[in-house]
Design an enzyme around this catalytic site. Structure first.
Site, PDB file in Angstrom:
ATOM      1  N   GLU A   1      37.057  43.545  55.725  1.00  0.00           N
ATOM      2  CA  GLU A   1      35.849  44.249  56.196  1.00  0.00           C
ATOM      3  C   GLU A   1      35.240  43.527  57.404  1.00  0.00           C
ATOM      4  O   GLU A   1      34.786  44.164  58.363  1.00  0.00           O
ATOM      5  CB  GLU A   1      34.834  44.363  55.047  1.00  0.00           C
ATOM      6  CG  GLU A   1      35.309  45.385  54.023  1.00  0.00           C
ATOM      7  CD  GLU A   1      34.516  45.396  52.738  1.00  0.00           C
ATOM      8  OE1 GLU A   1      34.271  44.305  52.188  1.00  0.00           O
ATOM      9  OE2 GLU A   1      34.145  46.493  52.281  1.00  0.00           O
TER      10      GLU A   1
ATOM     11  N   GLU B   1      40.380  44.799  45.962  1.00  0.00           N
ATOM     12  CA  GLU B   1      39.248  44.907  45.024  1.00  0.00           C
ATOM     13  C   GLU B   1      39.598  45.705  43.780  1.00  0.00           C
ATOM     14  O   GLU B   1      39.143  45.411  42.682  1.00  0.00           O
ATOM     15  CB  GLU B   1      38.042  45.569  45.729  1.00  0.00           C
ATOM     16  CG  GLU B   1      37.299  44.676  46.705  1.00  0.00           C
ATOM     17  CD  GLU B   1      37.861  44.719  48.115  1.00  0.00           C
ATOM     18  OE1 GLU B   1      39.033  45.125  48.306  1.00  0.00           O
ATOM     19  OE2 GLU B   1      37.110  44.351  49.042  1.00  0.00           O
TER      20      GLU B   1
ATOM     21  N   ALA C   1      35.361  38.380  49.653  1.00  0.00           N
ATOM     22  CA  ALA C   1      34.103  37.894  49.093  1.00  0.00           C
ATOM     23  C   ALA C   1      34.415  36.850  48.025  1.00  0.00           C
ATOM     24  O   ALA C   1      35.472  36.880  47.401  1.00  0.00           O
ATOM     25  CB  ALA C   1      33.325  39.059  48.495  1.00  0.00           C
TER      26      ALA C   1
HETATM   27  N1  CAA Z   1      36.903  34.053  46.075  1.00  0.00           N
HETATM   28  C1  CAA Z   1      36.802  32.804  45.603  1.00  0.00           C
HETATM   29  N2  CAA Z   1      37.763  31.897  45.671  1.00  0.00           N
HETATM   30  C2  CAA Z   1      38.929  32.259  46.237  1.00  0.00           C
HETATM   31  C3  CAA Z   1      39.134  33.547  46.749  1.00  0.00           C
HETATM   32  C4  CAA Z   1      38.055  34.470  46.658  1.00  0.00           C
HETATM   33  N3  CAA Z   1      38.127  35.714  47.168  1.00  0.00           N
HETATM   34  N4  CAA Z   1      40.385  33.633  47.243  1.00  0.00           N
HETATM   35  C5  CAA Z   1      40.945  32.422  47.068  1.00  0.00           C
HETATM   36  N5  CAA Z   1      40.065  31.598  46.456  1.00  0.00           N
HETATM   37  C6  CAA Z   1      40.263  30.196  46.059  1.00  0.00           C
HETATM   38  C7  CAA Z   1      41.021  30.074  44.750  1.00  0.00           C
HETATM   39  O1  CAA Z   1      40.131  30.212  43.644  1.00  0.00           O
HETATM   40  C8  CAA Z   1      41.576  28.668  44.855  1.00  0.00           C
HETATM   41  O2  CAA Z   1      40.544  27.750  44.584  1.00  0.00           O
HETATM   42  P1  CAA Z   1      40.868  26.382  43.748  1.00  0.00           P
HETATM   43  O3  CAA Z   1      41.863  25.640  44.594  1.00  0.00           O
HETATM   44  O4  CAA Z   1      39.540  25.726  43.657  1.00  0.00           O
HETATM   45  O5  CAA Z   1      41.441  26.839  42.460  1.00  0.00           O
HETATM   46  C9  CAA Z   1      41.897  28.554  46.340  1.00  0.00           C
HETATM   47  O6  CAA Z   1      41.101  29.548  46.997  1.00  0.00           O
HETATM   48  C10 CAA Z   1      43.345  28.831  46.647  1.00  0.00           C
HETATM   49  O7  CAA Z   1      43.690  30.091  46.052  1.00  0.00           O
HETATM   50  P2  CAA Z   1      45.007  30.321  45.164  1.00  0.00           P
HETATM   51  O8  CAA Z   1      45.281  29.112  44.338  1.00  0.00           O
HETATM   52  O9  CAA Z   1      44.859  31.623  44.447  1.00  0.00           O
HETATM   53  O10 CAA Z   1      46.094  30.397  46.331  1.00  0.00           O
HETATM   54  P3  CAA Z   1      47.390  31.324  46.463  1.00  0.00           P
HETATM   55  O11 CAA Z   1      48.051  30.888  47.728  1.00  0.00           O
HETATM   56  O12 CAA Z   1      48.178  31.299  45.200  1.00  0.00           O
HETATM   57  O13 CAA Z   1      46.848  32.830  46.636  1.00  0.00           O
HETATM   58  C11 CAA Z   1      45.422  34.573  47.539  1.00  0.00           C
HETATM   59  C12 CAA Z   1      46.054  33.172  47.750  1.00  0.00           C
HETATM   60  C13 CAA Z   1      46.504  35.629  47.526  1.00  0.00           C
HETATM   61  C14 CAA Z   1      44.488  34.795  48.719  1.00  0.00           C
HETATM   62  C15 CAA Z   1      44.670  34.588  46.201  1.00  0.00           C
HETATM   63  O14 CAA Z   1      43.788  33.471  46.148  1.00  0.00           O
HETATM   64  C16 CAA Z   1      43.845  35.835  45.968  1.00  0.00           C
HETATM   65  O15 CAA Z   1      44.373  36.847  45.567  1.00  0.00           O
HETATM   66  N6  CAA Z   1      42.512  35.752  46.223  1.00  0.00           N
HETATM   67  C17 CAA Z   1      41.583  36.828  45.926  1.00  0.00           C
HETATM   68  C18 CAA Z   1      41.689  37.996  46.898  1.00  0.00           C
HETATM   69  C19 CAA Z   1      40.724  39.100  46.529  1.00  0.00           C
HETATM   70  O16 CAA Z   1      40.787  39.681  45.466  1.00  0.00           O
HETATM   71  N7  CAA Z   1      39.789  39.384  47.467  1.00  0.00           N
HETATM   72  C20 CAA Z   1      38.803  40.432  47.296  1.00  0.00           C
HETATM   73  C21 CAA Z   1      37.493  39.840  46.863  1.00  0.00           C
HETATM   74  S1  CAA Z   1      36.303  41.071  46.413  1.00  0.00           S
HETATM   75  C22 CAA Z   1      35.592  41.596  47.855  1.00  0.00           C
HETATM   76  O17 CAA Z   1      35.942  41.132  48.928  1.00  0.00           O
HETATM   77  C23 CAA Z   1      34.465  42.608  47.699  1.00  0.00           C
HETATM   78  C24 CAA Z   1      33.824  43.134  48.942  1.00  0.00           C
HETATM   79  O18 CAA Z   1      34.183  44.192  49.443  1.00  0.00           O
HETATM   80  C25 CAA Z   1      32.663  42.494  49.525  1.00  0.00           C
END
Ligand code: CAA
Length: 258
Positions: free
Chosen positions: A112, A132, A66
């Site tokens: 999911e 999460e 998300a």
């Molecule tokens: N939401 C918003 N933006 C996200 C994102 C997310 N879930 N995942 C990645 N992005 C964005 C980053 O903000 C970044 O944007 P910018 O270039 O504008 O800064 C871009 O994607 C690239 O990300 P990273 O620079 O972090 O890239 P990375 O290769 O170093 O890492 C990653 C990749 C491991 C996927 C890391 O981005 C990450 O950990 N993302 C979040 C994962 C997460 O926590 N997901 C769970 C979300 S909550 C949920 O899903 C709730 C539900 O049940 C509905």
């Protein structure tokens, strides 16, 4: 139907293809994107020329979950009033088989979404997780429920409480993934598989999916009664007549979905 901003769709040889298209954000799912996915699936579900649905992500990842930027400042009452997960419930009502072709990261809401698919083809190196817990929340679109039903309480708790990555090999071992293929062959193999299903009689696919889903939530006895009714129902179809007649005449059947 809304016009699509975050996904692309097409129809290829009986396969309705949905491509998540926010590659710079690893296909992070904002609310509009989820609505678009649901509407595309519902539209494919109604079109005779589509027999199976294939969903994948453009770029390096299937989806990183998300959209955290969209959620960061939410409050509980607004979330309750938004009722955003109602869109996710609609995914569970799709009748046609959904195949997911996943690669890279399959995280959080992306996981999911993958668990809403009926079959998963994954590229080697794909990593799954529910991270999460690391950002002070928990899955909200079915993760705790679908993962537990699929892999059992023990592994589900371990993965949900730690947020640890699950390798594609572990995912296959625990029945999350059907097949692992080389990343460069992912779409070719997924399409081949989707096309194979698209040649099957559509009503059989529909009622097999329906019956298998019943097994997840019902007792064996109830499920068996339900299966039986679906079996009987297929004897009202032209495809049952055609399939059996073709067998008797030693020729290939021509199914029309009716
Ligand atoms: N939401 C918003 N933006 C996200 C994102 C997310 N879930 N995942 C990645 N992005 C964005 C980053 O903000 C970044 O944007 P910018 O270039 O504008 O800064 C871009 O994607 C690239 O990300 P990273 O620079 O972090 O890239 P990375 O290769 O170093 O890492 C990653 C990749 C491991 C996927 C890391 O981005 C990450 O950990 N993302 C979040 C994962 C997460 O926590 N997901 C769970 C979300 S909550 C949920 O899903 C709730 C539900 O049940 C509905």
């Amino acid at each position: 139907m809304i016009s699509f901003q975050f996904i692309e769709t097409s129809i290829i040889d009986g396969v309705g293809l949905i491509e998540l298209n926010r590659p710079k954000q690893y296909n992070a799912l904002n609310r509009r994107m989820v609505r678009e996915i649901v509407e595309a699936m519902e539209s494919f579900d109604q079109q005779d020329e589509v027999v199976t649905i294939l969903i994948t992500g453009k770029g390096r990842a299937f989806s990183a979950g998300a959209d955290i930027d969209e959620m960061a400042n939410e409050d509980s009452i607004r979330l309750e009033l938004l009722n955003q997960f109602a869109d996710w419930d609609r995914l569970g009502l799709i009748k046609k088989p959904i195949i997911g072709a996943v690669k890279g990261f399959v995280l959080g809401g992306g996981f999911e979404l993958a668990l809403c698919c009926d079959l998963l083809i994954a590229a080697s190196g794909t990593e799954f997780s529910f991270p999460e817990v690391n950002i002070g929340v928990m899955p909200g679109a079915g993760g705790t429920q679908r993962l537990t039903k699929l892999v059992g309480r023990t592994k589900a708790l371990e993965w949900l409480l730690t947020g640890d990555r699950i390798s594609v090999e572990q995912a296959q071992e625990h029945g999350i993934v059907n097949r692992i293929v080389a990343e460069e062959l992912l779409m070719e193999e997924a399409m081949k598989f989707a096309n194979k299903l698209a040649k099957q009689p559509p009503l059989s696919l529909r009622l097999i999916k329906d019956s298998v889903n019943k097994a997840v939530d019902h007792s064996l006895y109830e499920g068996m009664q339900y299966e039986r009714k679906n079996f009987y129902l297929l004897f009202s179809s032209q495809d049952q007549k055609e399939g059996m007649q073709a067998f008797i005449e030693r020729r290939k059947p021509h199914f029309n979905g009716r």
